[in-house]
Design a protein around this motif. Structure first.
Motif, short mmCIF file in Angstrom:
data_model
loop_
_atom_site.label_atom_id
_atom_site.label_comp_id
_atom_site.label_asym_id
_atom_site.label_seq_id
_atom_site.Cartn_x
_atom_site.Cartn_y
_atom_site.Cartn_z
N ALA A 36 0.66 -1.27 -0.11
CA ALA A 36 -0.01 0.01 -0.08
C ALA A 36 0.90 1.45 -0.04
O ALA A 36 0.55 2.26 -0.58
CB ALA A 36 -0.90 -0.05 1.17
N LYS A 39 2.15 1.67 -3.44
CA LYS A 39 1.14 2.07 -4.52
C LYS A 39 0.74 3.45 -4.06
O LYS A 39 0.48 4.03 -5.31
CB LYS A 39 -0.08 1.42 -4.10
CG LYS A 39 -1.09 1.47 -5.21
CD LYS A 39 -2.39 0.53 -5.06
CE LYS A 39 -3.43 1.04 -5.85
NZ LYS A 39 -4.79 -0.20 -5.93
N GLY A 40 0.81 3.78 -2.99
CA GLY A 40 0.37 5.33 -2.80
C GLY A 40 1.61 6.31 -3.15
O GLY A 40 1.28 7.34 -3.42
N ALA A 44 1.39 9.98 -0.79
CA ALA A 44 0.48 9.20 0.19
C ALA A 44 1.46 9.16 1.74
O ALA A 44 0.79 9.28 2.69
CB ALA A 44 0.17 8.02 -0.28
N GLY A 48 0.44 10.62 5.05
CA GLY A 48 0.51 9.75 6.23
C GLY A 48 1.06 10.13 7.48
O GLY A 48 0.67 9.85 8.51
#
Length: 137
Positions: A36, A39-40, A44, A48
């Motif tokens: 994840a 992918k981000g 991201a 985060g």
């Protein structure tokens, strides 16, 4: 999947096997978190770090940085995982704690608990040997 018993699949990922060994599940939690993160991308990850789960995002980014030099070389990846095993399991614990903390609260899947076993007797017969015809000592 409603009413199939799989409503709490995320919670099942946080549970241990019957034998008490959850290492494979923990590795899968970490693997999925790293995927994840990949992918981000960087955007991201940065967002985060400003969010509620910043310790988890930081731990995932730090672990990804440590595992990245291995690339797709299985032997190098295995060696890197052996070297950083504590970080792998620490990240999995953070993920599990997040699932427990933020997961949906629902009623017990099976409904209200009921007494399924009924005792054959509720008292003790002190004269049980006599009723069998056995000699009483």
């Amino acid at each position: 999947m409603h009413a199939t018993g799989f409503e709490l699949v995320d919670m099942l990922l946080c549970c241990k096997f019957a034998e008490g060994d959850s290492r494979i599940l923990q590795q899968k939690l970490t693997r999925d978190r790293l995927k994840a993160l990949q992918k981000g991308g960087a955007a991201a990850a940065l967002s985060g770090l400003l969010g509620e789960h910043r310790a988890e995002v930081f731990a995932a980014a730090n672990l990804a940085r440590k595992l990245q030099p291995a690339g797709r070389d299985v032997a190098k990846l295995a060696a890197a995982m052996d070297e950083h095993w504590r970080e792998i399991y620490d990240l999995a614990e953070m993920i599990a704690e997040r699932h427990i903390r933020t997961g949906p609260r629902a009623a017990f899947v099976e409904g209200p608990s009921v007494e399924r076993l009924t005792p054959a007797a509720t008292g003790f017969d002190a004269d049980w040997k006599g009723k069998l015809g056995a000699p009483v000592a």
